[in-house]
Scaffold this motif. Structure first.
Motif, PDB file in Angstrom:
ATOM      1  N   LEU A   1      15.544 -42.465 -89.713  1.00 26.96           N
ATOM      2  CA  LEU A   1      15.502 -43.831 -89.191  1.00 26.96           C
ATOM      3  C   LEU A   1      14.351 -43.989 -88.213  1.00 26.96           C
ATOM      4  CD1 LEU A   1      19.230 -44.797 -88.562  1.00 26.96           C
ATOM      5  CD2 LEU A   1      17.637 -45.806 -90.185  1.00 26.96           C
ATOM      6  N   GLY A   2      14.160 -42.952 -87.391  1.00 25.73           N
ATOM      7  CA  GLY A   2      13.074 -43.002 -86.420  1.00 25.73           C
ATOM      8  C   GLY A   2      11.731 -43.136 -87.121  1.00 25.73           C
ATOM      9  N   ALA A   3      11.577 -42.381 -88.183  1.00 31.07           N
ATOM     10  CA  ALA A   3      10.302 -42.434 -88.906  1.00 31.07           C
ATOM     11  C   ALA A   3      10.070 -43.819 -89.501  1.00 31.07           C
ATOM     12  CB  ALA A   3      10.301 -41.381 -90.000  1.00 31.07           C
ATOM     13  N   ILE A   4      11.149 -44.383 -90.069  1.00 28.18           N
ATOM     14  CA  ILE A   4      10.985 -45.716 -90.673  1.00 28.18           C
ATOM     15  C   ILE A   4      10.697 -46.746 -89.584  1.00 28.18           C
ATOM     16  CG2 ILE A   4      12.120 -47.508 -92.017  1.00 28.18           C
ATOM     17  CD1 ILE A   4      13.780 -45.263 -93.307  1.00 28.18           C
ATOM     18  N   ALA A   5      11.470 -46.665 -88.487  1.00 24.86           N
ATOM     19  CA  ALA A   5      11.261 -47.632 -87.418  1.00 24.86           C
ATOM     20  C   ALA A   5       9.865 -47.497 -86.845  1.00 24.86           C
ATOM     21  CB  ALA A   5      12.307 -47.435 -86.325  1.00 24.86           C
ATOM     22  N   GLY A   6       9.338 -46.273 -86.867  1.00 25.80           N
ATOM     23  CA  GLY A   6       8.001 -46.058 -86.329  1.00 25.80           C
ATOM     24  C   GLY A   6       6.925 -46.824 -87.060  1.00 25.80           C
ATOM     25  N   LEU A   7       7.205 -47.190 -88.300  1.00 24.34           N
ATOM     26  CA  LEU A   7       6.236 -47.988 -89.065  1.00 24.34           C
ATOM     27  C   LEU A   7       5.909 -49.302 -88.360  1.00 24.34           C
ATOM     28  CD1 LEU A   7       7.584 -47.592 -92.712  1.00 24.34           C
ATOM     29  CD2 LEU A   7       5.540 -46.576 -91.725  1.00 24.34           C
ATOM     30  N   THR A   8       6.820 -49.709 -87.478  1.00 22.62           N
ATOM     31  CA  THR A   8       6.612 -50.994 -86.807  1.00 22.62           C
ATOM     32  C   THR A   8       5.266 -51.028 -86.093  1.00 22.62           C
ATOM     33  OG1 THR A   8       7.469 -52.499 -85.152  1.00 22.62           O
ATOM     34  CG2 THR A   8       7.856 -50.222 -84.756  1.00 22.62           C
ATOM     35  N   ILE A   9       4.833 -49.859 -85.572  1.00 18.98           N
ATOM     36  CA  ILE A   9       3.564 -49.861 -84.837  1.00 18.98           C
ATOM     37  C   ILE A   9       2.416 -50.173 -85.776  1.00 18.98           C
ATOM     38  CG2 ILE A   9       1.975 -48.391 -83.566  1.00 18.98           C
ATOM     39  CD1 ILE A   9       4.292 -47.103 -82.260  1.00 18.98           C
ATOM     40  N   ILE A  10       2.464 -49.548 -86.957  1.00 22.16           N
ATOM     41  CA  ILE A  10       1.375 -49.785 -87.915  1.00 22.16           C
ATOM     42  C   ILE A  10       1.428 -51.222 -88.430  1.00 22.16           C
ATOM     43  CG2 ILE A  10       0.414 -49.057 -90.120  1.00 22.16           C
ATOM     44  CD1 ILE A  10       1.814 -46.330 -89.542  1.00 22.16           C
ATOM     45  N   LEU A  11       2.646 -51.607 -88.868  1.00 19.34           N
ATOM     46  CA  LEU A  11       2.766 -52.962 -89.425  1.00 19.34           C
ATOM     47  C   LEU A  11       2.433 -54.002 -88.362  1.00 19.34           C
ATOM     48  CD1 LEU A  11       6.043 -52.440 -91.452  1.00 19.34           C
ATOM     49  CD2 LEU A  11       3.734 -52.670 -92.350  1.00 19.34           C
TER      50      LEU A  11
END
Lengths: 465, 482
Positions: B403-413
């Motif tokens: 979940l952390g990895a997926i949520a981390g996409l927020t920075i890129i997106l």
């Protein structure tokens, strides 16, 4: 007890006043009579349970509180009727006389201690209402409404009488105290099923009067057809009296068989909430919407009956009061607005009639908005606390699911109550300045003030009963 | 008593604004907004983080029912009160450029809203909290419905019904909890904390609260009212909604959901977490595709709030601290961004990225302010967004690596849609819509400068605020874990 005697006598006096040349004296006289009745009502406050007329009528603080609501509502309604002067065909003396007599019926229903008293009360109230519904003789809708109300009402009374008979058959008494004794000792008795059947039939009759589903079919048509002032009377006073009677019936006589009737009442409460709220969403006429909203409010009050806890007693009193105040305001503004506008030759009672009200008549728009907020149960109005007390009483009994249904339905309610606020505040319309008589305005403001006052400080009410 | 003053002062100011007439209204509103900020700062200076709830007062309301008018300030409340009182004067000032009709009503509604929000953040009685929670809805409804765009009636109606539906469910939960309190029932929040509820009951209460707060924030899939409402509302109302009002939801999670129904969290927490993470990604992806700038920020706000919720549901000190600091940061950034979009819109009469371009050629000040706020929003280190996002992501990561990895996409997106926003509007060839674009006026700078100062303050020295909330947060978590 005093208001019953006073109103009976003063009703006759009112009829005689009708013979006088000047019709202008009527309105002040009737208002004075009602103030008199209201004052006499509280003479017995805290004198604690008193029985009258061979123990057929009971006076305690609960009775007096309900009486107070009914009489105050009647005062406000008479005050905004304006003496019926704008209609040359009307017969103000007879209308007022009938209203006073019907109040006698309402007070008997509230204070009954004997089934016959209940029956007589219901009949006195209803017969007067049948006539008043049809009082607009030249209007076809009014005639139709009166006939419909009368026929269905007569049926309901039949059911009720049959129920009382069966209860008598089972218990051998008309007295609440005896029935209570019988019902709370049901195992030892031989004829419980007759009692059950009697109770159900009696309930049908009473639920008809308070327009609970599925006995509500007359409500929208009758409310719409009757002259608005009598619709107001019907939706506040008849309902309050009906619920007072139901409460007394269920909380004393039949408290012993709670486990039998609570499911019935709960099912009817849910059905009433669904029918009232969902029915109201599809209306285009504000007046019809108020009729459905009246049905839905019966549903909320039935929840308090279902719970039947200590808090539900004050909840039902508070709710009746809050509901009556807001309903009077809503119909009061409707009467003023619909008089100025027509739709297909009739007074315009649709939502569109309110378009742009806030711009030309900010005061009326405010009164209307507060009453709608209160009916919708938005915080800081009396209506919120009314709902709140009812929900807490149900939660106290542990019936949480019914509260969830009621809450969902309240959210639906916001939809149709806000349509009026949106029309008056947010839509443009060619509203003309409406002249409001000072006294009329005073009554509307009083009701609005009380709605807000009890919204801010519901504690004032507390400890009264 | 300071708390009472904080609640009553904006109400009094609102009435004063209403009475001061159409010409003086905005000045009166601004001065009173600053006065409220002054009181909040006075409270801040006297505040002792270690001492728990302070400046409390309590008046019996329904004496026999144990319901009272009681409020007080602890660390969590304080940061949100500071945020509210800091942003309100800026929102008032930001409206100065526009000639809203009936300004007296307009500004007084903003002040009434402020009072209700402060009430929500300081109430220590659950029913008082509920009252303010609903009361906050009414001013913002009228702000959006009277001064909003073309579809305002339909959209705001949906918003109103949606959120009130959630609040009513919460009311059921509150009523139920109230009757579980021993002896003479009471609605003090601390009494609710002490309740021992069965697992099953906690599950129900969890849902009653969760839906209420999830609609308010909004969380996926309860968000459908949000983009339309943000777009149709006049900018000051959008600022109130996004900058402050959605924090009511996150605050509710922290104040009610976590401590009252930890058992419900055990059962449903993962689901809530997953919904939050879905919201982050979903919001970001939709934001990338938006052409209307206001809608773009609306969806970005939706994505950010998902991350805050995920932090809260992670149940850790980092998550809660991160959510709190991110509430501050998000409030500041999103209000700045909405204001800049409003400036662009009022000069070009368009909000569509396809029609804009090349603004930066004539507007050095606007570009710089815009860039700073935008970088704050994408969480560049040393800006306010970074601190919160770092704490939040680390807590989500600890909760579950995937979940952390997926949520981390927020920075890129987030960088994708934000930089796209900047590039399309500010750079490139000058479009015909932006001819004669003026740089910022003094009053516009007066709004943006404090915001930018806060971006750096929180970014460089977040401890000012973190240490305010730390004792309250750890106390809360201790209670939950026991």
């Amino acid at each position: 007890m005093y208001p019953i005697i006073l109103l009976s006598v003063l009703g006759i006096v009112t009829l005689f006043l009708g013979f006088s040349k000047s019709k202008n004296i009527l309105l002040p006289a009737v208002l004075f009579f009602l103030v008199l009745a209201l004052a006499s009502n509280f003479v017995e406050w805290n004198k604690g349970p008193l029985l009258y007329f061979y123990d057929m009528l009971r006076v305690d603080n609960l009775t007096l509180a309900f009486n107070g609501i009914v009489l105050l509502s009647a005062f406000m309604i008479v005050a905004i009727s304006g003496g019926f002067q704008d209609n040359p065909d009307s017969e103000p003396a007879e209308y007022f006389g009938l209203m006073l007599f019907s109040l006698v019926g309402a007070l008997m229903m509230i204070g009954f201690e004997h089934m016959i008293m209940l029956f007589i009360g219901v009949e006195i109230l209803s017969v007067a209402m049948y006539i008043l519904t049809g009082s607009n003789k030249r209007n076809l809708r009014s005639n139709e409404a009166a006939l419909k109300y009368f026929l269905m009402g007569a049926f309901a009374t039949g059911f009720m009488l049959f129920g009382i008979t069966l209860i008598y058959g089972a218990t051998g008494s008309f007295k609440i105290a005896h029935i209570q004794g019988f019902a709370s000792n049901i195992q030892a008795n031989s004829q419980p099923y007759i009692l059950y059947a009697g109770l159900l039939l009696l309930l049908i009759g009473m639920l008809f009067k308070v327009s609970a589903a599925p006995f509500h079919f007359w409500t929208p048509d009758v409310y719409e057809g009757a002259p608005t002032i009598f619709t107001t009377f019907m939706s506040t006073i008849v309902k309050t009296a009906g619920f007072a009677a139901l409460f007394r019936l269920l909380s004393t006589s039949f408290s012993g068989i709670y486990s039998f009737w609570w499911v019935v009442i709960a099912a009817i409460a849910v059905l009433t909430l669904l029918v009232g709220n969902i029915g109201a969403t599809s209306q285009n006429s504000f007046k019809r919407m108020l009729a459905y909203s009246g049905i839905s409010h019966a549903g909320y009050m039935l929840i308090a009956l279902t719970a039947l806890t200590k808090p539900s007693q004050s909840a039902i009193v508070f709710y009746s009061f809050a509901y009556s105040l807001s309903t009077i305001c809503a119909f009061g503004v409707l009467m003023l607005v619909s008089k100025e506008k027509t739709f297909e030759g009739q007074p315009n009672e649709r939502y569109e009639a309110f378009n742009g009200l806030a711009k030309q008549n900010p005061l009326l728009a405010f009164v209307l908005a507060v009453s709608m907020l209160s009916l919708a149960g938005i915080p800081l109005t009396a209506g919120f606390w009314g709902k709140f007390f009812i929900f807490t009483s149900a939660a106290d009994r542990g019936i949480i699911w019914i509260t969830v249904v009621a809450v969902l339905m309240s959210a639906v309610g916001i939809y149709y109550y806000f349509r009026v606020i949106i029309a008056s505040y947010l839509r443009e319309g060619d509203m003309i300045k409406i002249r409001v008589a000072p006294f009329y305005q005073l009554i509307l403001l009083l009701a609005t003030f009380l709605t807000i006052l009890f919204g801010l400080a519901p504690g004032i009410f507390e400890g009264l009963i | 008593m300071l708390t009472l003053l904080l609640i009553l002062l904006p109400i009094a100011a609102g009435v004063l604004t209403l009475l001061s007439g159409e010409r003086l209204a905005k000045q009166v509103a601004l001065v009173s907004g600053l006065a409220v900020l002054g009181v909040a700062i006075a409270a801040w200076l006297q505040f002792d983080p270690a001492a728990g709830t302070q400046f409390s007062f309590k008046y019996a309301w329904l004496a026999s029912g144990g319901i009272s008018f009681a409020a007080g300030i602890d660390g969590i409340s304080l940061v949100l009160v500071l945020l509210t009182t800091f942003l309100t004067p800026l929102i008032i000032l930001s409206a100065f450029n526009h000639d809203y009709r009936k300004p007296a009503s307009f500004y007084s509604l903003i002040l009434f809203m402020e009072a209700a929000l402060i009430g929500v953040f300081t109430a220590t009685d659950a029913f008082l909290f509920y009252l303010f929670f609903e009361a906050a809805l009414i001013p913002v409804y009228f702000l959006a419905a009277i001064w909003g765009g073309e579809n305002r009636l339909k959209v705001t109606f949906k918003f109103f019904i949606y959120t009130i539906f959630g609040s009513l469910l919460m009311l059921v939960g509150l009523v139920y909890l109230y009757y579980q309190t021993p002896g003479t029932h009471t609605s003090e929040i601390t009494a609710f904390y002490a309740l021992q509820l069965s697992k099953q009951v906690q599950g129900f209460i969890f849902w009653a609260f969760f839906i209420a707060f999830a609609i308010k924030m909004p969380l996926f899939p309860f968000h459908t009212w949000q983009p339309d409402t943000y777009t149709e509302s006049p900018t000051p109302a959008t600022m109130l909604l996004s900058g402050i009002m959605l924090k009511m939801g996150v605050y509710g999670l922290i104040r009610f959901l976590l401590p009252i129904v930890p058992g419900g969290m055990e059962v449903w927490g993962t689901m809530a977490m997953v919904l939050s993470v879905i919201g982050i990604i979903y919001g970001s992806i939709i934001a990338i595709q938006q052409s209307d700038m206001k809608r773009l920020i609306a969806y970005s706000s939706f994505a950010h709030v998902g991350l805050m919720a995920a932090g809260v549901f992670s149940y850790s000190i980092n998550g809660l601290q991160g959510a709190l600091i991110q509430m501050l940061a998000h409030g500041i950034n999103v209000i700045g961004l909405f204001f800049i979009i409003d400036i662009i819109y009022s000069r070009t009469k368009t909000r569509y990225l396809d029609q804009l371009g090349g603004i930066t050629q004539s507007t050095p000040h606007l570009s710089v302010y815009f860039m700073i706020l935008l970088l704050g929003s994408v969480a560049l280190p040393l800006t306010n967004g970074f601190v919160g996002e770092f704490l939040l992501l680390s807590s989500v990561f600890q909760y579950d690596g995937w979940l952390g990895a997926i949520a981390g996409l927020t920075i890129i997106l987030g960088s994708v849609y934000m930089l796209r926003l900047f590039q399309k509007s500010m750079f490139g060839p000058r479009s015909k819509w932006v001819e004669g674009f003026q740089d910022l006026t003094m009053s516009e700078r007066a709004v943006l400068l404090p915001l930018v100062i806060m971006v750096f303050w929180i970014g460089i020295y977040p401890n000012t605020f973190l240490k305010l909330t730390e004792p309250a947060v750890s106390q809360l978590l201790q209670m939950v874990n026991n």
